[in-house]
Enzyme design. Structure first.
Site, short mmCIF file in Angstrom:
data_model
loop_
_atom_site.label_atom_id
_atom_site.label_comp_id
_atom_site.label_asym_id
_atom_site.label_seq_id
_atom_site.Cartn_x
_atom_site.Cartn_y
_atom_site.Cartn_z
N TYR A 41 0.80 -1.26 -0.03
CA TYR A 41 -0.10 -0.02 -0.15
C TYR A 41 0.92 1.13 0.21
O TYR A 41 2.02 1.25 0.26
CB TYR A 41 -1.20 0.09 1.24
CG TYR A 41 -0.74 -0.06 2.50
CD1 TYR A 41 0.58 0.16 3.03
CD2 TYR A 41 -2.02 -0.45 3.49
CE1 TYR A 41 0.55 0.46 4.46
CE2 TYR A 41 -1.58 -0.43 4.68
CZ TYR A 41 -0.16 0.04 5.02
OH TYR A 41 -0.16 0.06 6.66
N GLU A 42 0.20 2.34 -0.35
CA GLU A 42 0.85 3.62 -0.64
C GLU A 42 1.99 3.56 -1.53
O GLU A 42 2.91 4.22 -1.45
CB GLU A 42 1.56 4.30 0.74
CG GLU A 42 0.62 4.31 1.87
CD GLU A 42 -0.67 5.40 1.62
OE1 GLU A 42 -0.64 6.29 0.58
OE2 GLU A 42 -2.04 5.21 2.15
N GLY A 43 1.73 2.57 -2.47
CA GLY A 43 2.72 2.50 -3.61
C GLY A 43 3.46 1.22 -3.57
O GLY A 43 4.23 1.31 -2.38
N GLN B 257 7.70 2.59 -5.73
CA GLN B 257 8.76 3.45 -5.15
C GLN B 257 10.01 3.35 -5.89
O GLN B 257 10.75 4.53 -5.94
CB GLN B 257 9.21 2.72 -3.57
CG GLN B 257 8.03 2.67 -2.80
CD GLN B 257 7.07 3.89 -2.63
OE1 GLN B 257 7.62 5.03 -2.53
NE2 GLN B 257 5.71 3.51 -2.37
#
Lengths: 596, 596
Positions: free
Chosen positions: B438-440, B445
């Site tokens: 999650y969050e990329g 990243q």
């Protein structure tokens, strides 16, 4: 289809790496050539894809449950086990004398992989039964054999291994379960065993527990442990079932994975003593148990390969279906299936190369087992036995440790969906985690590799393998293709790293045991990595050859690429591991206990 | 105590690596020196150890549940959140103008680690609220700020981030949720959002959803996405709550981990349209969302460190308690606690070194954030901003990828008990798996690291960091102790490996994008590894210095050993990664899609 057995890759390894036609020249295996292998694998694939694979997720959702001492398995498991037994799958590798088919392990191992890919929780029941059969074959009296073997081999009954107790896990010296000799030659067994896989279930009429216990007055430690057969139901002279024995399941565990496989706490002797029959001689139980353990350890290695293969297949399917973002090379001017993204390919290739490398290693080990047990020439037997024994900790340790990474990547490829249980990728991740623990943790395998398999003979067997690897390097150089040269470069570096570590280990276990054992698991990982990479290098050479002959171009090209990927992305880790082991031992053990 | 906050190690990093006293010289942070840090951390430790940590396993056993659109959180969570809010923890880093405490991130990050160690599922609620606050602070109108900020900062209400849709995960260009402008200047929002963390719950009076949607007629792709505030309950002019908005939770997910954290499917506009308020300007939504994302990405990195720390503590405790087998060096002539076995130490040291390395990296990054945002000198701000931006994908990617290994080792140290859910080690393993997603995802990243952070400036920032590392190597050589020299050797090799890769990446993204992106995640892992190793090398130098001054001998010696372990067992992987990236790209992308 949720699982498609990789029959082609299995047969490639069986034919070209394990040389099945040579095994078929061994007396007793005359009918076990490539054609048999192909026929058995096809049949096995059908059964596993059609019957067991669809029950896998069901087993996770509706695990085995316990009530009042009775364990009810996942709906469908009982019927599936009936089909498994009727198909003759339990007896595949066992002697025809007891109802088996007597096939070589080289073929049987592939079938074990399939069953575990299809349904690891289910597969544990036959896996443990195999161990029980093995122990009885080796050490059981004729009477025990006559009473139990055929029923086990035909899948009418199942078997268990009872080692662990709350205070005795890896350390069997601490076993406390006791056996009291009775006037009729039987024993009464008292004690508690934990972590007993399929220790209780409803899939077969009877369960034959093989139990480690101490006879009263036996020596302390592992030299005072005996092995007993303790049936769930007593067996009458005519083979029919008699009274319930005093062995009861008091609970099953709530586990991270393999939830359909009941992990039982068994209580022996709470109502006067469980009747047990001594296997072999008193105080030799550990020795016999190791026979079961060694068979089981290899099989657990296959489980690692199996769960990795299943995770790989699922990830590939998702990566081909899921559309997200444009390819970085501009080759498609719209959002594309994520398999077009290089990092997704990197993950899939890592999974694929690991699976194929470990499968190649395990198949070659299986062939050595067959030769070790059945070859007419004593020297050949001995040589193969040494090779096989060296391989067991690698097959077990390396194939399972890597299965953690492979199943993790399987979740990762699915992105957010991977974290949702219904997707199914997470189940493989959870299921895999037991593999580095049971039948001896990776550290226990590594101790075996360091002590019995390397230090004891001064590294001779290990160095012999390195010499064989060197020959493959020469073949790669002689081939001279870019792929062969790329692989040769990594293989040479890796072999040299391994040789340094063999010297370090063989020379140091007595003088600096802490330093050597600080590197034991890294050594196992290094050795497994090198052997798997070596087998893929051999595969590359075979594939190049067959490609030139115009055979199955797509498959052969993929094999070559996979071997090169393995070399460049996995085998390449070898020199770093060498440095950690040989130069980095001090910092492992230096920290004061209070500082943790 | 199930969790003890590592206050001492945190303060070591804050004082000696992040130089808190320099931060305290920045206007606005005058009161945020070491004493403040120590006081805040002590208080924070008390709250997290006492209130949140004991609820962690409870949250796994009794996850959030959904019924008729209402989500009920784990018993105890609501009361704990009240205490969290009352303690002022939500506002720690937020401006005093809106009820916060305005502390630097250098201190706040440690508190975020503690909360996530104590209870990651709980901590997600404030984590997402932080993101909402950040977005409103940056892009919200005065009216939006006045209406929402103080309530969010004081923990009266909570916030969410609504990005993902079934067809739009990593690829936000595919977002379909639509916003229809209304005559009164508001919008009506229609669409479905999935994976919304704390998208519905009972811990606060109101939930402020920040939602990505397309205004009718907006351009295709990411340039047509706008950001909206959509409150669960409408807010009256006096701040009191009004009618229920048309945003409803239709289900929550059944997940592998973080089970107490409700992951909602939100339906906007099923009953006429949800009222939304535009944040900033139309079509700039992605830009604003990145503000939230960047704050959140750093915080997810802290989650990786946090869950690793918790897993480490649990493993140490078990290893000190569990008695099994004699030490290989014969130092104890009886079965001993397993921490005496070298491989157990190796696992614990791997966990420890990884945690301390990542914590050091993250703390230094936090200090750069503080300087980037608050330093009076523009050049200093710019320089620190560049450093911080380079660090974000490393903190997020490296600290979470390594948390998978650390939590896996945590289970492994427990042996069979680790696989039993009630032991608790497995929860960390399951919880951690979301962090690389999650969050990329890690690949996202890595794309950021390759594209925006390396290729865009031709690798200048990256090479600047390498130059700083070289200075640390010189200091290590100057120190000349065996530990310093051992670390210097690994650090030099690792830096050189990194430089090769920086050149490869900076030079190749346009000419050979597939090759470069094939190595994007390995590059991220390499860079994270090197930076963490570098910070531990700096730690070693500090520790040597303080040891000479007679300060806290046990702690300083442990720091030195840990740094050396990191160098010999983790940093040592760097050259292999370099080879994979620079020489191994072809085999990543070569395989034909049909061959998978």
């Amino acid at each position: 289809m949720s699982y498609t057995a990789p029959v082609k890759d299995m047969l490639f390894a069986i034919e070209h790496l394990a040389n099945i036609e040579q095994i078929a020249q061994i007396p007793g295996f005359e009918d076990a050539g490539l054609d048999t292998a192909a026929a058995v694998l096809e049949e096995c694939a059908k059964f596993n894809e059609g019957v067991l694979a669809p029950l896998n997720w069901e087993g996770d959702k509706n695990p085995s449950s316990w009530k009042d001492g009775v364990v009810t398995t996942t709906p469908g498991f009982k019927e599936a086990f009936r089909q498994y037994a009727e198909g003759g799958w339990q007896g595949l590798q066992h002697p025809a004398d007891f109802g088996g088919q007597g096939l070589p392990k080289t073929i049987g191992a592939a079938c074990i992989e399939m069953t575990n890919s299809a349904n690891m929780s289910f597969a544990l029941c036959p896996l443990l039964t195999d161990g029980a059969i093995e122990a009885l074959l080796t050490a059981g009296s004729d009477e025990l054999k006559a009473t139990y073997l055929e029923k086990l081999v035909t899948g009418q009954w199942t078997g268990t291994m009872n080692l662990t107790e709350p205070q005795a896990g890896s350390d069997l010296a601490l076993v406390r379960t006791r056996a009291e000799p009775q006037p009729d030659g039987t024993y009464k067994i008292f004690g508690t065993k934990i972590f007993i896989t399929y220790g209780e279930h409803d899939m077969a009429e009877n369960i034959i527990h093989l139990v480690l216990a101490r006879v009263q007055g036996a020596p302390e430690g592992v030299k005072g442990i005996s092995l007993f057969v303790v049936p769930k139901f007593m067996v009458n002279k005519d083979g029919s079932l008699g009274a319930r024995n005093d062995a009861h399941c008091v609970s099953i565990e709530h586990k991270l994975g393999i939830k359909a496989s009941p992990t039982a706490v068994l209580q022996f002797g709470d109502h006067g003593g469980a009747v047990g029959y001594l296997v072999g001689e008193e105080n030799r139980g550990l020795e016999y148990m190791f026979i079961m353990m060694n068979a089981a350890r290899y099989a657990v290695g296959m489980q690692g390969i199996a769960i990795s293969e299943r995770a790989y297949q699922k990830a590939v399917q998702y990566a081909k279906d899921r559309v997200q973002s444009r390819p970085v090379d501009g080759s498609i001017a719209a959002s594309a299936p994520i398999i077009h993204h290089p990092d997704v390919k990197r993950m899939l290739m890592t999974m694929r190369a690991t699976v194929e490398g470990c499968r190649a290693m395990a198949t070659v080990a299986a062939a050595a087992f067959d030769a070790a047990h059945h070859h007419p020439d004593a020297d050949t037997r001995k040589q193969n036995q040494a090779f096989y024994e060296f391989m067991v900790p690698l097959v077990k340790g390396y194939s399972t440790e890597t299965s953690l990474e492979v199943t993790s990547l399987g979740v990762q490829v699915h992105g957010g969906m991977g974290f949702i249980e219904e997707t199914g990728a997470a189940q493989y991740y959870r299921d895999a985690k037991i593999l580095t623990i049971y039948e001896g943790t990776t550290a226990i395998q590594a101790n075996d590799l360091v002590g019995r398999k390397t230090a004891r003979d001064g590294g001779q067997v290990a160095k012999g393998i390195a010499a064989q690897i060197e020959k493959t390097e020469a073949d790669l150089l002689a081939s001279g293709t870019p792929a062969a040269l790329a692989v040769a470069k990594r293989l040479t570096a890796a072999r040299k790293a391994l040789l340094d570590v063999i010297d370090f280990v063989a020379g140091g276990t007595k003088a600096q045991p802490n330093a050597v054992f600080a590197g034991s698991v890294p050594y196992l990982m290094l050795a497994g990595n090198v052997v798997a990479g070596w087998q893929l290098a051999r595969s590359l050479l075979v594939a190049q050859d067959l490609l030139q002959k115009g055979q199955d171009e797509a498959f052969m090209r993929a094999k070559i690429t996979t071997a090169q990927f393995y070399a460049d992305h996995i085998l390449v880790k070898a020199p770093g591991l060498r440095d950690s082991i040989v130069e980095g031992a001090a910092s492992v053990t230096e920290l004061a206990l209070e500082a943790f």
